[in-house]
Design an enzyme around this catalytic site. Structure first.
Site, PDB file in Angstrom:
ATOM      1  N   SER A 193      35.558  45.286 -15.632  1.00 42.57           N
ATOM      2  CA  SER A 193      36.983  45.387 -15.307  1.00 42.57           C
ATOM      3  C   SER A 193      37.805  45.916 -16.478  1.00 42.57           C
ATOM      4  O   SER A 193      37.353  45.937 -17.621  1.00 42.57           O
ATOM      5  CB  SER A 193      37.506  44.012 -14.892  1.00 42.57           C
TER       6      SER A 193
HETATM    7  N1  SAH Z   1      33.307  40.064 -14.590  1.00 43.60           N
HETATM    8  C1  SAH Z   1      32.563  41.316 -14.480  1.00 43.60           C
HETATM    9  C2  SAH Z   1      33.138  42.202 -13.401  1.00 43.60           C
HETATM   10  C3  SAH Z   1      32.227  42.252 -12.245  1.00 43.60           C
HETATM   11  S1  SAH Z   1      32.734  43.235 -10.861  1.00 43.60           S
HETATM   12  C4  SAH Z   1      32.530  42.028 -15.815  1.00 43.60           C
HETATM   13  O1  SAH Z   1      33.190  41.615 -16.756  1.00 43.60           O
HETATM   14  O2  SAH Z   1      31.802  43.012 -15.927  1.00 43.60           O
HETATM   15  C5  SAH Z   1      32.594  42.043  -9.582  1.00 43.60           C
HETATM   16  C6  SAH Z   1      31.230  41.429  -9.377  1.00 43.60           C
HETATM   17  O3  SAH Z   1      31.378  40.454  -8.336  1.00 43.60           O
HETATM   18  C7  SAH Z   1      30.157  42.381  -8.906  1.00 43.60           C
HETATM   19  O4  SAH Z   1      29.088  42.350  -9.819  1.00 43.60           O
HETATM   20  C8  SAH Z   1      29.732  41.806  -7.553  1.00 43.60           C
HETATM   21  O5  SAH Z   1      28.338  41.914  -7.317  1.00 43.60           O
HETATM   22  C9  SAH Z   1      30.145  40.352  -7.671  1.00 43.60           C
HETATM   23  N2  SAH Z   1      30.285  39.627  -6.391  1.00 43.60           N
HETATM   24  C10 SAH Z   1      30.564  40.137  -5.156  1.00 43.60           C
HETATM   25  N3  SAH Z   1      30.605  39.142  -4.248  1.00 43.60           N
HETATM   26  C11 SAH Z   1      30.344  37.985  -4.904  1.00 43.60           C
HETATM   27  C12 SAH Z   1      30.216  36.622  -4.495  1.00 43.60           C
HETATM   28  N4  SAH Z   1      30.366  36.249  -3.225  1.00 43.60           N
HETATM   29  N5  SAH Z   1      29.936  35.696  -5.441  1.00 43.60           N
HETATM   30  C13 SAH Z   1      29.760  36.069  -6.741  1.00 43.60           C
HETATM   31  N6  SAH Z   1      29.857  37.340  -7.172  1.00 43.60           N
HETATM   32  C14 SAH Z   1      30.149  38.288  -6.277  1.00 43.60           C
END
Ligand code: SAH
Length: 317
Positions: free
Chosen positions: A59
């Protein structure tokens, strides 16, 4: 390069403790995809994982920093992150909460989750626990949390999160609106049986999978037949439907029409009127409160989301 990011964050009014945490974590260590080094510390979203099937992003740093600010993230806190991805944000937060604190992060996709676990091990980050699973259930083993912070767009704040949050604890969450493609972020504070708070700003995250992304489908199963009772004219009905969604988490959609699914009745939302089947006193009461607040949209209201008690709104921000 990191120093430039530090100053960008300072320009956003981010506190030293949080901005400095970004200096301590190498973002390139969390990107499976290779980027030119000049990109890595730009204040932009980067793809952290993409195998054609599963996709994750790192992000935008300033947005993450703002989330941490709103969360009041500080030394010694225990935080649950929903949507761990490859772990960059969790790693940064681990530096804000320090050795006495703990970051628990949950990632839905096993492949991405394993990479996050490996990243923490490789970088020797000890105060982050990476859990693989559906964030809908939270992580009850390590509860209660001071903060729950979602970095993925979710359909609702599930009761599991509410129960795992300390009283006075904060939730920062982008919510997928069901009528529009909007994904506004909210800040809530737990007070007794309620989450209280409201709108912060517009965001655009990945939409969650699993139970965090299928609220309409789950609620559809609860639809039952009730006898028609009455129709009520409602001004700015689409705005009211969004409020009903945020406050009750009981919205569904069938053939393009939105319904509220209550325990004693169902409300059908048409263009400018709502039709009540059976009883839905909670929706009628909400309509009354909303009228008192001058039919304002959710951005300009305080939301009091009840868990096992009725939700309500107040007009003063
Ligand atoms: N915090 C991360 C950003 C990840 S983007 C960073 O700093 O890089 C959002 C993530 O949420 C993705 O990897 C996706 O696979 C995950 N995601 C989607 N649905 C989800 C769920 N139900 N529970 C947990 N994670 C989920």
């Amino acid at each position: 390069m990191k120093e430039r990011l530090f100053w960008i964050l300072k320009n956003y009014g981010i506190s030293d403790r949080i901005a400095k945490a970004f200096l301590e974590i190498p973002r390139e260590g969390f990107l499976v995809k290779r980027y030119p080094s000049s990109y890595v510390y730009e204040d932009i979203v980067l793809v952290s994982y993409d195998d054609g099937e599963v996709y994750s992003t790192s992000s935008q740093p300033s947005l993450m920093a703002m989330f941490m600010e709103w969360a009041g993230l500080d030394e010694g806190m225990k935080v649950l992150e929903i949507g761990g991805g490859t772990g960059y944000n969790a790693a940064v937060m681990s530096r804000v909460v320090g050795k006495k604190g703990l970051v628990v992060t949950i990632e839905y996709f096993e492949k991405v989750c394993r990479i996050a676990q490996e990243n923490m091990r490789r970088l020797g980050i000890e105060n982050v626990v990476v859990v693989c699973g559906d964030g809908y259930y939270g992580v009850s083993d390590l509860a209660p949390y001071d903060v729950i912070l979602a970095t993925v767009g979710v359909d609702e704040v599930p009761e599991h999160w509410f129960r795992q949050l300390k009283d006075g604890g904060r939730v920062i969450v982008p919510i997928n609106m069901k009528l529009s493609e909007r994904q506004p972020a909210f800040l809530f504070v737990k007070k007794g049986n309620y989450l209280e708070g409201g709108y912060k700003l517009e965001t655009r995250f990945i939409k969650a999978g699993g139970n965090l992304g299928n609220l309409l489908e789950r609620n559809r199963k609860l639809l039952k037949d009730f006898p028609f009772r009455k129709a009520i004219q409602v001004p700015r009905l689409h705005v009211f439907v969004e409020l009903v969604d945020l406050l009750t988490r009981r919205l569904t959609r069938v053939n393009g029409i939105f319904y509220y699914v209550g325990s004693e009745g169902v409300v059908e939302f048409l263009d400018d009127e709502m039709r009540i089947y059976g009883d839905a006193p909670e929706i009628e009461s909400l309509l009354f409160q909303w009228e008192e607040c001058g039919y304002r949209s959710f951005e300009h209201l305080v939301l009091h989301i009840g868990y096992n008690v009725l939700s309500h709104i107040s007009c003063t921000i």
